[in-house]
Design a protein around this motif. Structure first.
Motif, mmCIF file in Angstrom:
data_model
loop_
_atom_site.group_PDB
_atom_site.id
_atom_site.type_symbol
_atom_site.label_atom_id
_atom_site.label_comp_id
_atom_site.label_asym_id
_atom_site.label_seq_id
_atom_site.Cartn_x
_atom_site.Cartn_y
_atom_site.Cartn_z
ATOM 1 N N ASP A 65 0.864 -1.177 0.000
ATOM 2 C CA ASP A 65 0.000 0.000 0.000
ATOM 3 C C ASP A 65 0.907 1.236 0.000
ATOM 4 O O ASP A 65 1.547 1.551 1.004
ATOM 5 N N GLN A 66 0.966 1.910 -1.142
ATOM 6 C CA GLN A 66 1.918 3.023 -1.299
ATOM 7 C C GLN A 66 1.623 4.182 -0.349
ATOM 8 O O GLN A 66 2.523 4.928 0.027
ATOM 9 N N ASP A 67 0.355 4.336 0.065
ATOM 10 C CA ASP A 67 0.008 5.434 0.969
ATOM 11 C C ASP A 67 0.604 5.215 2.349
ATOM 12 O O ASP A 67 0.892 6.170 3.067
ATOM 13 N N LEU A 68 0.753 3.935 2.731
ATOM 14 C CA LEU A 68 1.256 3.637 4.076
ATOM 15 C C LEU A 68 2.765 3.376 4.096
ATOM 16 O O LEU A 68 3.423 3.576 5.114
ATOM 17 N N CYS A 69 3.318 2.942 2.984
ATOM 18 C CA CYS A 69 4.727 2.517 2.937
ATOM 19 C C CYS A 69 5.653 3.674 3.309
ATOM 20 O O CYS A 69 5.535 4.780 2.784
ATOM 21 N N ASN A 70 6.589 3.389 4.252
ATOM 22 C CA ASN A 70 7.555 4.439 4.635
ATOM 23 C C ASN A 70 8.938 4.159 4.039
ATOM 24 O O ASN A 70 9.936 4.734 4.468
ATOM 25 N N GLN A 71 8.974 3.249 3.096
ATOM 26 C CA GLN A 71 10.199 2.925 2.364
ATOM 27 C C GLN A 71 11.381 2.503 3.231
ATOM 28 O O GLN A 71 12.513 2.855 2.970
ATOM 29 N N CYS A 72 11.084 1.739 4.283
ATOM 30 C CA CYS A 72 12.184 1.286 5.152
ATOM 31 C C CYS A 72 12.975 0.152 4.512
ATOM 32 O O CYS A 72 14.138 -0.050 4.838
ATOM 33 N N GLY A 73 12.332 -0.597 3.617
ATOM 34 C CA GLY A 73 13.066 -1.662 2.921
ATOM 35 C C GLY A 73 13.132 -2.981 3.667
ATOM 36 O O GLY A 73 13.785 -3.923 3.204
ATOM 37 N N CYS A 74 12.453 -3.078 4.825
ATOM 38 C CA CYS A 74 12.463 -4.341 5.579
ATOM 39 C C CYS A 74 11.942 -5.499 4.722
ATOM 40 O O CYS A 74 12.448 -6.623 4.796
ATOM 41 N N CYS A 75 10.916 -5.224 3.927
ATOM 42 C CA CYS A 75 10.291 -6.275 3.109
ATOM 43 C C CYS A 75 11.291 -6.856 2.114
ATOM 44 O O CYS A 75 11.409 -8.064 1.958
ATOM 45 N N GLU A 76 12.029 -5.968 1.472
ATOM 46 C CA GLU A 76 13.001 -6.410 0.481
ATOM 47 C C GLU A 76 14.084 -7.260 1.143
ATOM 48 O O GLU A 76 14.540 -8.261 0.592
ATOM 49 N N GLU A 77 14.453 -6.847 2.348
ATOM 50 C CA GLU A 77 15.504 -7.552 3.076
ATOM 51 C C GLU A 77 15.124 -9.000 3.412
ATOM 52 O O GLU A 77 15.951 -9.897 3.320
ATOM 53 N N VAL A 78 13.861 -9.233 3.798
ATOM 54 C CA VAL A 78 13.495 -10.587 4.230
ATOM 55 C C VAL A 78 13.036 -11.493 3.076
ATOM 56 O O VAL A 78 13.022 -12.703 3.225
ATOM 57 N N CYS A 79 12.689 -10.912 1.943
ATOM 58 C CA CYS A 79 12.118 -11.738 0.871
ATOM 59 C C CYS A 79 13.174 -12.650 0.256
ATOM 60 O O CYS A 79 14.182 -12.188 -0.260
ATOM 61 N N ARG A 80 12.922 -13.959 0.311
ATOM 62 C CA ARG A 80 13.875 -14.929 -0.235
ATOM 63 C C ARG A 80 13.606 -15.191 -1.719
ATOM 64 O O ARG A 80 14.307 -15.948 -2.363
ATOM 65 N N PHE A 81 12.554 -14.599 -2.257
ATOM 66 C CA PHE A 81 12.167 -14.901 -3.640
ATOM 67 C C PHE A 81 12.432 -13.736 -4.578
ATOM 68 O O PHE A 81 11.993 -13.733 -5.713
ATOM 69 N N ASP A 82 13.126 -12.724 -4.040
ATOM 70 C CA ASP A 82 13.499 -11.599 -4.877
ATOM 71 C C ASP A 82 12.267 -10.941 -5.499
ATOM 72 O O ASP A 82 12.319 -10.466 -6.633
ATOM 73 N N ALA A 83 11.167 -10.959 -4.748
ATOM 74 C CA ALA A 83 9.902 -10.496 -5.322
ATOM 75 C C ALA A 83 9.568 -9.056 -4.922
ATOM 76 O O ALA A 83 8.572 -8.515 -5.369
ATOM 77 N N VAL A 84 10.401 -8.450 -4.059
ATOM 78 C CA VAL A 84 10.170 -7.040 -3.729
ATOM 79 C C VAL A 84 11.113 -6.210 -4.585
ATOM 80 O O VAL A 84 12.329 -6.399 -4.548
ATOM 81 N N LYS A 85 10.548 -5.338 -5.407
ATOM 82 C CA LYS A 85 11.365 -4.540 -6.324
ATOM 83 C C LYS A 85 11.364 -3.083 -5.872
ATOM 84 O O LYS A 85 10.337 -2.570 -5.420
ATOM 85 N N PHE A 86 12.501 -2.420 -6.008
ATOM 86 C CA PHE A 86 12.586 -0.989 -5.694
ATOM 87 C C PHE A 86 12.822 -0.256 -7.011
ATOM 88 O O PHE A 86 13.864 -0.379 -7.636
ATOM 89 N N LEU A 87 11.802 0.461 -7.444
ATOM 90 C CA LEU A 87 11.873 1.140 -8.741
ATOM 91 C C LEU A 87 11.325 2.554 -8.600
ATOM 92 O O LEU A 87 10.250 2.756 -8.023
ATOM 93 N N ASN A 88 12.028 3.520 -9.108
ATOM 94 C CA ASN A 88 11.594 4.923 -9.073
ATOM 95 C C ASN A 88 11.164 5.354 -7.673
ATOM 96 O O ASN A 88 10.121 5.991 -7.494
ATOM 97 N N GLY A 89 11.974 4.977 -6.692
ATOM 98 C CA GLY A 89 11.699 5.424 -5.324
ATOM 99 C C GLY A 89 10.524 4.723 -4.651
ATOM 100 O O GLY A 89 10.046 5.167 -3.619
ATOM 101 N N LYS A 90 10.045 3.626 -5.267
ATOM 102 C CA LYS A 90 8.887 2.926 -4.685
ATOM 103 C C LYS A 90 9.172 1.433 -4.556
ATOM 104 O O LYS A 90 9.776 0.842 -5.453
ATOM 105 N N TYR A 91 8.701 0.831 -3.466
ATOM 106 C CA TYR A 91 8.767 -0.615 -3.341
ATOM 107 C C TYR A 91 7.490 -1.215 -3.920
ATOM 108 O O TYR A 91 6.403 -0.672 -3.686
ATOM 109 N N SER A 92 7.647 -2.299 -4.658
ATOM 110 C CA SER A 92 6.442 -2.976 -5.146
ATOM 111 C C SER A 92 6.710 -4.477 -5.229
ATOM 112 O O SER A 92 7.850 -4.920 -5.143
#
Lengths: 294, 287
Positions: A65-92
């Motif tokens: 949810d982009q409105d709530l995301c504070n871009q801490c990057g915790c999600c990207e760090e724990v994902c073992r499937f490389d499924a969290v992408k950081f593009l144009n300043g946004k996590y998705s």
């Protein structure tokens, strides 16, 4: 009620053509289940009319949810499937990579990652051209959980067979030895292995038989294109004897399989002579093998 | 350059094309052939070579060390029902585990360390200029994806991307195929000109378009069946790279584990057509 599953290990050995022929011969005594959910072809020969269609949800997918995301990057760090992408300043979330484990959702400090039910496909109850019931499905492109959809299709087919007090559920399985095949084997009473006398056919037959053995299900085998390579055919027969697999029958290498398919017909309808006769005998043999072991 | 050979329907000739194309290319250049159909790997039946390397491949699963407060968080976070809290026990069902690490890393007592469990074996062979790598899934292991992904990793660590790397992919359109083709530069879809072939080709094209890959079609057993596949490709503007004829003698060679192009010049010519389309790809990239 007995559940008969047709698999092959190797693809393209003639599973579906044979399943369609047996379904045709079985008529309204059987319920057919197409459990090759990610490349289902049985409907092309049995031409079912869909009576009921339902979405199939299985597993979850993460969404940020982009409105709530504070871009801490915790999600990207724990994902073992490389499924969290950081593009144009946004996590998705890359939905094709996400396996729905929910780890990112658990660690997100601001609760910005809801896990959403995943629609992985659709399943159907239909009436075939011979008037029998067929349960089939279509897995969404690239979807996970094909095993769960296989289980769904099979269970629905079984339920209908029990309600109608029918003798058989005939299951057309998928190639390989992975999760959809494992799901199609669980609870089966009899397995028909369709093979061909090629080095690949034999190699894959041995592997898929190892898998079937883990389930302790009785096994029979049909050798398709048996005259293509007599040496390998005799190796296959030796293997069947050694493993106490019932040799149900041999079919010749023949373009009739393809011609029947082009006509949208089962072999029984298309070719009233040689091939049909062999398949007829095979079907009788299979039915007989189901007797007397309740 | 990474090229995947895929098909929705099984048995359309993926392995035939992969092994013949790789061996033919290797007569001149260094080539890597990778069998990613880890459930039923067949390419190795057509390739002889010296073993360079062999290793077991593992997936990581949590193993309970019993030193825990039985809080049950592990069961709660597992979305696959692979961890169960039963009375004074924690049980792990490794076949269901996706190795996400959530239970292990979120456990307040560190009672579920991740340990390797064998899921398959990788083999690396060399024959002249052809390197061949295959992985085979242990019977009873259900998930092909982690083994496919580790095999790709082995390729990236051991071979330069500048050479042609050919990936023989699993059939279908679900997760194993996606894993096999998602990082390649080009996908060759092998089909046969039959209603089953066409139906599954359409599904595969849908998948490839979703992945936004460049692709082309090779029609195997050309001459059998009907016009459906050719018509579809024309209407959808899909390049048909080659047509391999339907011939019993080809099926017989395949049945013995022999390469077809060595016996049939017309098959070699079709392979040349495919190779020429690769050259155009490289030119296209540099423009």
């Amino acid at each position: 009620m007995k559940e008969i599953v047709i698999i092959s290990g190797k693809g393209g050995t003639g599973k579906t053509s044979l399943a369609a022929a047996f379904a045709y011969l079985g008529g309204t005594d059987i319920v057919t289940a197409d459990c090759d959910v990610d490349a289902a072809d049985l409907h092309l020969l049995l031409q079912p009319e869909v009576k009921k269609a339902e979405d199939f949800y299985s597993g979850q997918l993460a969404r940020i949810d982009q409105d709530l995301c504070n871009q801490c990057g915790c999600c990207e760090e724990v994902c073992r499937f490389d499924a969290v992408k950081f593009l144009n300043g946004k996590y998705s979330i890359d939905t094709l990579g996400c396996e729905g484990c929910g780890y990112c959702s658990h660690v997100c400090p601001v609760g910005a990652i809801p896990m959403e039910e995943n629609n992985v496909g659709e399943w159907y109850i239909s009436t075939t051209k011979v008037g029998s019931t067929m349960v089939h499905a279509r897995l969404g492109i690239g979807a996970e959980n094909s095993g769960k959809l296989v289980t769904k299709v099979k269970n629905e087919a079984k339920k209908i067979a029990e309600e109608k007090d029918l003798d058989f559920v005939l299951v057309d399985g998928s190639p390989g030895v992975g999760c959809p095949v494992v799901s199609s084997l669980s609870g089966a009473d009899f397995v028909i292995l369709v093979t061909e006398p090629t080095v690949s056919g034999l190699h894959d037959l041995i592997r898929v038989h190892q898998l079937v053995n883990k389930f302790k299900i009785r096994v029979g085998c049909i050798i398709n294109k048996a005259d293509l390579n007599l040496k390998v055919t005799s190796e296959i027969k030796d293997f069947l004897t050694q493993e106490k697999i019932v040799h149900i029958g041999d079919l010749p290498y023949n373009d009739i399989f393809t011609n029947a398919m082009v006509n949208g017909q089962t072999i029984i309808e298309y070719d009233q002579n040689g091939l049909s006769a062999i398949i007829n005998v095979s079907w009788k043999k299979i039915k007989k093998l189901q007797q007397g072991d309740n | 350059m990474d090229i995947a050979i895929a098909s929705g329907k099984g048995g359309t000739g993926k392995t035939t094309l992969a092994t013949n194309l790789a061996s033919y290319l290797a007569e001149k250049d260094k080539v890597v052939l990778v069998d990613l159909d880890v459930e039923e790997p067949n390419s190795g039946l057509f390739i002889n070579g010296e073993i360079v390397h062999e290793m077991d491949k593992f997936k990581m699963i949590p193993v309970w060390n019993k030193d825990c407060s039985l809080c049950g968080l592990c069961q709660e976070v597992c979305n696959y029902n692979a961890v169960l809290h039963l009375g004074v026990h924690i049980m792990v069902f490794s076949e269901l585990c996706h190795s996400c690490y959530a239970c292990s890393e979120l456990c307040p007592d560190s009672a579920l360390p991740m340990k390797p469990k064998k899921m398959g074996r990788l083999k690396h062979l060399q024959h002249g200029k052809l390197s061949f790598v295959e992985s085979r899934l242990e019977i009873g292991q259900e998930q092909a994806v982690p083994l496919i992904s580790q095999t790709k990793k082995y390729i990236n660590e051991n071979f330069y991307q500048e050479i042609i790397r050919i990936y023989d992919s699993p059939p279908g359109t679900s997760c194993p195929v996606i894993e096999a083709v998602k990082d390649v530069d080009y996908v060759i879809l092998v089909t046969e000109p039959t209603p089953f072939g066409l139906h599954d080709l359409k599904l595969t094209v849908e998948m490839i378009r979703k992945l936004d890959k460049r692709y082309g079609v090779v029609i195997n057993r050309f001459g059998i069946g009907d016009e459906g596949v050719s018509t579809y490709c024309r209407e959808e503007n899909i390049a048909v790279l080659a047509k391999i004829p339907n011939r019993r003698a080809i099926a017989e060679l395949y049945s013995r584990g022999e390469l077809v192009y060595k016996h049939f010049n017309d098959v070699k010519e079709q392979l040349d057509l495919i190779i020429r389309s690769f050259d155009q790809l490289v030119v296209g990239e540099s423009v």
